[in-house]
Write an enzyme that holds these catalytic residues in place. Sequence first.
Site, PDB file in Angstrom:
ATOM      1  N   ARG A  97       2.998   5.243   8.107  1.00  0.00           N
ATOM      2  CA  ARG A  97       4.249   5.849   7.661  1.00  0.00           C
ATOM      3  C   ARG A  97       4.678   7.094   8.414  1.00  0.00           C
ATOM      4  O   ARG A  97       5.644   7.075   9.136  1.00  0.00           O
ATOM      5  CB  ARG A  97       4.201   6.170   6.162  1.00  0.00           C
ATOM      6  CG  ARG A  97       4.357   4.938   5.295  1.00  0.00           C
ATOM      7  CD  ARG A  97       4.602   5.299   3.876  1.00  0.00           C
ATOM      8  NE  ARG A  97       5.341   4.248   3.165  1.00  0.00           N
ATOM      9  CZ  ARG A  97       5.674   4.311   1.909  1.00  0.00           C
ATOM     10  NH1 ARG A  97       5.363   5.362   1.198  1.00  0.00           N
ATOM     11  NH2 ARG A  97       6.344   3.339   1.344  1.00  0.00           N
ATOM     12  N   ARG A 122       2.915   1.298  15.710  1.00  0.00           N
ATOM     13  CA  ARG A 122       3.909   0.455  15.037  1.00  0.00           C
ATOM     14  C   ARG A 122       4.935  -0.061  16.046  1.00  0.00           C
ATOM     15  O   ARG A 122       5.441  -1.174  15.898  1.00  0.00           O
ATOM     16  CB  ARG A 122       4.614   1.280  13.950  1.00  0.00           C
ATOM     17  CG  ARG A 122       5.434   0.432  13.015  1.00  0.00           C
ATOM     18  CD  ARG A 122       6.129   1.276  11.978  1.00  0.00           C
ATOM     19  NE  ARG A 122       7.087   2.161  12.605  1.00  0.00           N
ATOM     20  CZ  ARG A 122       7.706   3.155  11.987  1.00  0.00           C
ATOM     21  NH1 ARG A 122       7.449   3.394  10.704  1.00  0.00           N
ATOM     22  NH2 ARG A 122       8.580   3.906  12.612  1.00  0.00           N
ATOM     23  N   ASP A 134      -2.422  -4.137   3.099  1.00  0.00           N
ATOM     24  CA  ASP A 134      -1.271  -4.135   2.194  1.00  0.00           C
ATOM     25  C   ASP A 134      -1.639  -4.932   0.955  1.00  0.00           C
ATOM     26  O   ASP A 134      -2.491  -5.811   1.010  1.00  0.00           O
ATOM     27  CB  ASP A 134      -0.035  -4.746   2.861  1.00  0.00           C
ATOM     28  CG  ASP A 134       1.227  -4.332   2.124  1.00  0.00           C
ATOM     29  OD1 ASP A 134       1.733  -3.235   2.374  1.00  0.00           O
ATOM     30  OD2 ASP A 134       1.685  -5.091   1.243  1.00  0.00           O
ATOM     31  N   ARG A 191      -0.910   6.234   0.473  1.00  0.00           N
ATOM     32  CA  ARG A 191      -0.168   5.791   1.664  1.00  0.00           C
ATOM     33  C   ARG A 191      -0.359   6.738   2.843  1.00  0.00           C
ATOM     34  O   ARG A 191       0.514   6.829   3.715  1.00  0.00           O
ATOM     35  CB  ARG A 191       1.321   5.603   1.350  1.00  0.00           C
ATOM     36  CG  ARG A 191       1.609   4.746   0.121  1.00  0.00           C
ATOM     37  CD  ARG A 191       1.096   3.321   0.237  1.00  0.00           C
ATOM     38  NE  ARG A 191       1.670   2.606   1.342  1.00  0.00           N
ATOM     39  CZ  ARG A 191       2.806   1.910   1.283  1.00  0.00           C
ATOM     40  NH1 ARG A 191       3.458   1.827   0.178  1.00  0.00           N
ATOM     41  NH2 ARG A 191       3.257   1.275   2.336  1.00  0.00           N
ATOM     42  N   TYR A 248       6.432  -9.274  -6.846  1.00  0.00           N
ATOM     43  CA  TYR A 248       6.856  -9.713  -5.503  1.00  0.00           C
ATOM     44  C   TYR A 248       6.908 -11.230  -5.401  1.00  0.00           C
ATOM     45  O   TYR A 248       7.758 -11.790  -4.725  1.00  0.00           O
ATOM     46  CB  TYR A 248       5.923  -9.132  -4.441  1.00  0.00           C
ATOM     47  CG  TYR A 248       6.171  -7.662  -4.217  1.00  0.00           C
ATOM     48  CD1 TYR A 248       7.263  -7.227  -3.474  1.00  0.00           C
ATOM     49  CD2 TYR A 248       5.339  -6.699  -4.784  1.00  0.00           C
ATOM     50  CE1 TYR A 248       7.516  -5.881  -3.284  1.00  0.00           C
ATOM     51  CE2 TYR A 248       5.582  -5.341  -4.599  1.00  0.00           C
ATOM     52  CZ  TYR A 248       6.679  -4.937  -3.848  1.00  0.00           C
ATOM     53  OH  TYR A 248       6.934  -3.610  -3.669  1.00  0.00           O
TER      54      TYR A 248
HETATM   55  O1  CP3 Z   1      -2.356   3.868   1.551  1.00  0.00           O
HETATM   56  C1  CP3 Z   1      -2.521   3.628   2.747  1.00  0.00           C
HETATM   57  O2  CP3 Z   1      -2.332   4.513   3.572  1.00  0.00           O
HETATM   58  C2  CP3 Z   1      -3.059   2.296   3.197  1.00  0.00           C
HETATM   59  C3  CP3 Z   1      -2.062   1.353   3.561  1.00  0.00           C
HETATM   60  C4  CP3 Z   1      -1.148   0.719   2.522  1.00  0.00           C
HETATM   61  C5  CP3 Z   1       0.010   0.009   2.945  1.00  0.00           C
HETATM   62  N1  CP3 Z   1       0.562  -0.565   1.841  1.00  0.00           N
HETATM   63  C6  CP3 Z   1       0.504  -0.091   4.330  1.00  0.00           C
HETATM   64  C7  CP3 Z   1       1.934  -0.346   4.567  1.00  0.00           C
HETATM   65  C8  CP3 Z   1      -1.236   0.599   1.136  1.00  0.00           C
HETATM   66  C9  CP3 Z   1      -2.246   1.192   0.171  1.00  0.00           C
HETATM   67  C10 CP3 Z   1      -0.146  -0.215   0.723  1.00  0.00           C
HETATM   68  C11 CP3 Z   1       0.069  -0.585  -0.691  1.00  0.00           C
HETATM   69  C12 CP3 Z   1       1.342  -1.155  -1.079  1.00  0.00           C
HETATM   70  N2  CP3 Z   1       2.119  -2.062  -0.385  1.00  0.00           N
HETATM   71  C13 CP3 Z   1       1.951  -0.941  -2.330  1.00  0.00           C
HETATM   72  C14 CP3 Z   1       1.357  -0.091  -3.436  1.00  0.00           C
HETATM   73  C15 CP3 Z   1       1.506   1.354  -3.192  1.00  0.00           C
HETATM   74  C16 CP3 Z   1       2.885   1.865  -3.462  1.00  0.00           C
HETATM   75  O3  CP3 Z   1       3.411   2.568  -2.590  1.00  0.00           O
HETATM   76  O4  CP3 Z   1       3.375   1.649  -4.565  1.00  0.00           O
HETATM   77  C17 CP3 Z   1       3.141  -1.676  -2.354  1.00  0.00           C
HETATM   78  C18 CP3 Z   1       4.128  -1.737  -3.506  1.00  0.00           C
HETATM   79  C19 CP3 Z   1       3.229  -2.400  -1.126  1.00  0.00           C
HETATM   80  C20 CP3 Z   1       4.277  -3.357  -0.685  1.00  0.00           C
HETATM   81  C21 CP3 Z   1       4.958  -2.907   0.552  1.00  0.00           C
HETATM   82  N3  CP3 Z   1       4.403  -2.927   1.804  1.00  0.00           N
HETATM   83  C22 CP3 Z   1       6.276  -2.364   0.669  1.00  0.00           C
HETATM   84  C23 CP3 Z   1       7.219  -2.148  -0.485  1.00  0.00           C
HETATM   85  C24 CP3 Z   1       6.495  -2.044   2.013  1.00  0.00           C
HETATM   86  C25 CP3 Z   1       7.748  -1.551   2.701  1.00  0.00           C
HETATM   87  C26 CP3 Z   1       8.064  -0.153   2.526  1.00  0.00           C
HETATM   88  C27 CP3 Z   1       6.917   0.842   2.651  1.00  0.00           C
HETATM   89  O5  CP3 Z   1       6.749   1.483   3.695  1.00  0.00           O
HETATM   90  O6  CP3 Z   1       6.191   0.981   1.670  1.00  0.00           O
HETATM   91  C28 CP3 Z   1       5.303  -2.385   2.711  1.00  0.00           C
HETATM   92  C29 CP3 Z   1       5.054  -2.176   4.143  1.00  0.00           C
HETATM   93  C30 CP3 Z   1       3.963  -1.269   4.499  1.00  0.00           C
HETATM   94  N4  CP3 Z   1       2.694  -1.323   3.997  1.00  0.00           N
HETATM   95  C31 CP3 Z   1       4.044  -0.223   5.440  1.00  0.00           C
HETATM   96  C32 CP3 Z   1       2.770   0.351   5.506  1.00  0.00           C
HETATM   97  C33 CP3 Z   1       2.319   1.478   6.383  1.00  0.00           C
HETATM   98  C34 CP3 Z   1       5.318   0.196   6.207  1.00  0.00           C
HETATM   99  C35 CP3 Z   1       5.687  -0.729   7.288  1.00  0.00           C
HETATM  100  C36 CP3 Z   1       5.241  -0.248   8.639  1.00  0.00           C
HETATM  101  O7  CP3 Z   1       4.768   0.885   8.806  1.00  0.00           O
HETATM  102  O8  CP3 Z   1       5.371  -1.066   9.562  1.00  0.00           O
END
Ligand code: CP3
Length: 343
Positions: free
Chosen positions: A31, A40, A76, A27, A153
């Site tokens: 973030r 964002r 994502d 991640r 999900y």
């Molecule tokens: O790793 C990276 O830097 C690449 C980007 C990436 C995102 N999601 C961007 C994102 C990756 C690899 C993911 C994978 C992901 N998404 C997972 C598996 C990894 C893990 O952490 O277990 C999961 C379970 C998700 C589902 C998801 N997407 C959730 C639960 C959320 C909300 C909370 C959070 O921040 O994780 C997202 C949104 C999301 N995906 C954000 C980002 C940067 C945050 C929202 C935002 O910044 O606007």
Amino acid sequence: MNALQNDLLLKALRQEPVSRPPVWMMRQAGRYLPDYIKLRNKYDFFTRVQTPELACEITLQPVDQVGVDAAIIFSDILVIPQAMGLEVLMEEGKGPSLPQVVRGKAEVEALRTDGVEESLAYVMNALALSKKELNGRVPLIGFAGAPWTILCYMVEGKGSKTWDKAKQFLYTQPEVAHQLLQKITDITINYLKAQVVAGADTVQVFDSWAGALSPEDFSIFAQPYLLQIAKAIQPLAPVILFPKGSWYALDALQHSGASGIGIDWLLTPQLARSIVGNNITLQGNFDPAKLLAPPAQIKKWVKEMIDGFGTQAYIANLGHGITPNVPVDHAKAFVDAVKSYSA
Ligand code: CP3
């Protein structure tokens, strides 16, 4: 142009000798980086994901600003449910939600599995652009969610602490659950193949909620699909499996054919290494919350972690994603500590 200047990650995945372990952070794109937060505030989540120029910019930020040894494409795991026809909403601060949940055979049969490359063309375009802009500086990682985590999900409709509805689905309609897991597996294999063609040097499969399953349930509902994905993709590019929480599966997964396995902080580096030896590359396992400690303490813990894993067949990483409240300096301290490691 195609030769990589820094191929530590790929060497580690091939179990070739390295001068030090490569380091990246799950991640890492998004973030916590101030430049990400600026984007964002300007564009909604799926605009950032679906616009190759934006996704590419976010993908490169941690390479430029934190000095990691690999880029991971900004996207994502929930683009797969979207490509299968389900609506996914991403509300700031609330996490993802899927208004139409999957609870039975009719809904599973209605899910699309064809045309992934077309509907997710923006991911492949973002990969190709990121590959070009990286200009060989570091390898590019593609990714997808594992079938069980995606099912979570789809059935639950949002995040959960217990995933009880997803598990109820497994226990009450196992045949339909397997049908769904197979559909997700098929589309994921095609998707990851397309990512490799577009420029991903390696791919990671995130089974973020594997640890919600007992060892037996993992062996029935998660592992067979991870193995199918590893078998299909590994001939094209090295595969990293990340079954978070499922330390009990290390022994079985070391024979999956995948190049690497990610682990979290629920087991020691020494124990993980004693189970798999040096036959497979281990990745992890720094508790992301420990990045909130003072940088000097982070450096000390990083050294202990690498001492435990050894420098070979190892990729330094966190045991789960970096959290939004980590100061950039602390993320840098983590990366720098790996880069300056000496036994
Ligand atoms: O790793 C990276 O830097 C690449 C980007 C990436 C995102 N999601 C961007 C994102 C990756 C690899 C993911 C994978 C992901 N998404 C997972 C598996 C990894 C893990 O952490 O277990 C999961 C379970 C998700 C589902 C998801 N997407 C959730 C639960 C959320 C909300 C909370 C959070 O921040 O994780 C997202 C949104 C999301 N995906 C954000 C980002 C940067 C945050 C929202 C935002 O910044 O606007």
